[in-house]
Write an enzyme that holds these catalytic residues in place. Structure first.
Site, PDB file in Angstrom:
ATOM      1  N   GLU A  54     -69.296  26.379 -35.499  1.00  0.00           N
ATOM      2  CA  GLU A  54     -68.561  28.113 -35.362  1.00  0.00           C
ATOM      3  C   GLU A  54     -67.468  27.164 -35.686  1.00  0.00           C
ATOM      4  O   GLU A  54     -66.616  26.258 -36.031  1.00  0.00           O
ATOM      5  CB  GLU A  54     -67.738  27.653 -33.641  1.00  0.00           C
ATOM      6  N   GLY A  64     -59.433  52.111 -30.636  1.00  0.00           N
ATOM      7  CA  GLY A  64     -58.774  53.353 -30.563  1.00  0.00           C
ATOM      8  C   GLY A  64     -58.041  53.102 -29.334  1.00  0.00           C
ATOM      9  O   GLY A  64     -57.353  53.472 -28.129  1.00  0.00           O
ATOM     10  N   GLY A  75     -63.434  51.451 -36.490  1.00  0.00           N
ATOM     11  CA  GLY A  75     -64.856  50.343 -36.335  1.00  0.00           C
ATOM     12  C   GLY A  75     -65.028  49.352 -37.114  1.00  0.00           C
ATOM     13  O   GLY A  75     -63.585  49.142 -37.252  1.00  0.00           O
ATOM     14  N   MET A  79     -72.505  47.631 -31.464  1.00  0.00           N
ATOM     15  CA  MET A  79     -71.740  46.851 -31.523  1.00  0.00           C
ATOM     16  C   MET A  79     -71.024  45.763 -30.367  1.00  0.00           C
ATOM     17  O   MET A  79     -70.122  46.333 -29.583  1.00  0.00           O
ATOM     18  CB  MET A  79     -70.620  46.244 -32.646  1.00  0.00           C
ATOM     19  N   HIS A 125     -70.199  55.379   2.719  1.00  0.00           N
ATOM     20  CA  HIS A 125     -69.824  56.225   2.913  1.00  0.00           C
ATOM     21  C   HIS A 125     -68.566  56.446   3.030  1.00  0.00           C
ATOM     22  O   HIS A 125     -68.115  55.462   4.255  1.00  0.00           O
ATOM     23  CB  HIS A 125     -69.783  57.832   3.605  1.00  0.00           C
TER      24      HIS A 125
END
Length: 467
Positions: A33, A186, A272, A319, A445
């Site tokens: 990482e 968004g 995106g 994604m 319920h």
């Protein structure tokens, strides 16, 4: 030079899950990482902090707009924006701590640095201080994720023209924000800021919000957003965004082609994400990319190198963190000689606005495009006793089923706890349960889940018991 059985590059949801499963299967595993914290985009600047802010702002909004009806007085209600951000950061730290524990528990070696392939069997890892080491492995799993994308004419400067990463840690609450893009990121960011009083405008190129989901969901979300004061501009094409110093101006063409502009404290670019493969040294391997920059893989998620696999945002498909997780397990088990499977049509999509939006399977538009016959069962939460008791009457549950056999083809929900309700639909579709089977079982319920029962009843031709 240390040798491993499996080295995973990238510690996001796909990467760390792949590493854990590989270790569980007995492989000597390492996780590389480049950042000092594990978890990738999802944990650090994506799913987790966004949901923390969505929860916090929903609490504030509920207190401001609904508590009085419940008989709860909240005189002099105020918002501490700094604490809002601090609480989000604490949630992130807790999750990172959990990941560190999992790596230790599963005896996974974490190597901090940027990995670059030297060959298909070896990577160079460069630490932040410039030091280098070499790691050999029998197998590699690429899980490097994605980064925010932009559009022509819009340059992200991370000061006034920002991405969701910066929007999660603003120094103070903005008075206004213009969001380019009405997809998942968004609309979630719009929800966060609109709830606390920020003036929000969404500029979307398509003719619907969340355009990749069922059209009815986007239509309903637009109605609810507009009702809450969010300005939604559909079929508008952004031309440019300019940093003015203390504001940003977005210029665009409206649906009639007329030039317009909006000036706000910030411009948030949410158009995106794109796969992150820069600096991986793929040129030193036979790995190929498609026209969108994604790594090409086969049905087993193996690249054109026999011993290298790729998962998550760097390959084709939605994604989504949970998609990457499924792929991480899938690859580790494939390497182990097992025969796992993933049905990509049954990976649910969720939008954490309120009400939430969730979807799985075919959309109505997709079925029409295939000229496929289908029944529709649609039940509004306004007719749900549980929703009325909770003052959560917005939205609906919609199911699409096969007229002949009752097979469930798609489930689309906008309403309270849709993110949790969709799991029931995934189970039904995975095991090919019919709409009649789904309404014949007993539902407690009053619950939100009863909206699905009614939708199944309607789609099967039985007729609703409540409308």
């Amino acid at each position: 030079m240390e040798k491993f059985d499996i080295v995973v590059i990238g510690s996001g949801p796909g990467g760390y899950v792949a590493a854990i499963r590989a270790s569980q299967l007995g492989y000597k595993t390492a996780l590389v990482e480049k950042y000092t914290t594990l978890g990738g985009t999802c944990t650090n600047v994506g799913c987790i902090p966004t949901k923390a802010l969505l929860d916090s702002t929903e609490h504030y909004h509920t207190a401001a707009t609904k508590f009085a009806t419940h008989g709860i007085k909240t005189d002099n209600l105020s918002l501490d924006f700094t604490q809002l951000i601090n609480r989000k950061s604490d949630v992130v730290k807790q999750n990172i701590s959990g990941l560190n524990y999992l790596m230790s528990k599963n005896k996974i070696e974490v190597i901090t640095g940027t990995a670059s392939f030297i060959s298909n069997r070896q990577v160079k890892v460069t630490a932040a201080n410039g030091s280098e080491s070499t790691v050999n492995s029998t197998y590699f799993i690429i899980a490097t994720g994605s980064k925010p994308a932009t559009i022509p004419g819009v340059t992200i400067d991370k000061t006034r023209i920002i991405t969701s990463t910066e929007a999660l840690s603003l120094p103070e609450q903005p008075k206004s924000i213009a969001i380019i893009g009405g997809g998942v990121i968004g609309v979630e960011m719009a929800s966060i800021y609109a709830r606390i009083g920020t003036e929000v405008s969404i500029i979307e190129y398509a003719d619907s919000l969340i355009p990749t989901m069922d059209r009815d969901l986007g239509k309903e979300l637009k109605k609810l957003f507009t009702k809450s004061g969010i300005k939604v501009l559909l079929s508008h094409k952004v031309q440019s965004a300019v940093n003015n110093g203390d504001t940003a101006t977005v210029k665009f063409l409206d649906s009639a082609g007329k030039p317009q502009e909006i000036t706000a404290d910030y411009c948030l670019v949410a158009v995106g994400r794109r796969p992150y493969t820069e600096g991986l040294g793929l040129e030193n391997t036979n790995i190929q990319l498609d026209t969108k920059g994604r790594i090409t893989v086969n049905e087993k998620l193996r690249t054109t190198e026999e011993n290298i696999y790729a998962i998550g945002d760097v390959i084709a498909g939605p994604m989504l963190a949970h998609k990457a997780e499924e792929e991480g397990v899938f690859v580790a088990e494939n390497i182990n000689g097992q025969k796992p499977h993933i049905n990509y049509k049954l990976i649910p999509g969720v939008v954490y606005t309120w009400p939430e939006v969730a979807s799985v399977g075919f959309t109505e538009e997709e079925l029409k495009k295939e000229n496929r016959e289908y029944n529709v069962g649609k039940f509004p939460f306004s007719a749900s006793a549980r929703a009325r008791a909770a003052m959560e009457k917005d939205g609906f549950a919609k199911v699409l089923t096969d007229p002949k056999y009752g097979e469930i083809l798609g489930i689309h929900i906008i309403g309270p706890r849709a993110a949790d309700l969709i799991a029931q639909g995934v189970i039904g579709m995975e095991y090919e349960v019919t709409d009649e089977d789904m309404f014949r079982i007993s539902y407690a319920h009053p619950t939100y889940s009863e909206a699905l029962k009614e939708a199944y009843l309607i789609s099967s031709g039985q007729g609703s018991l409540n409308i």
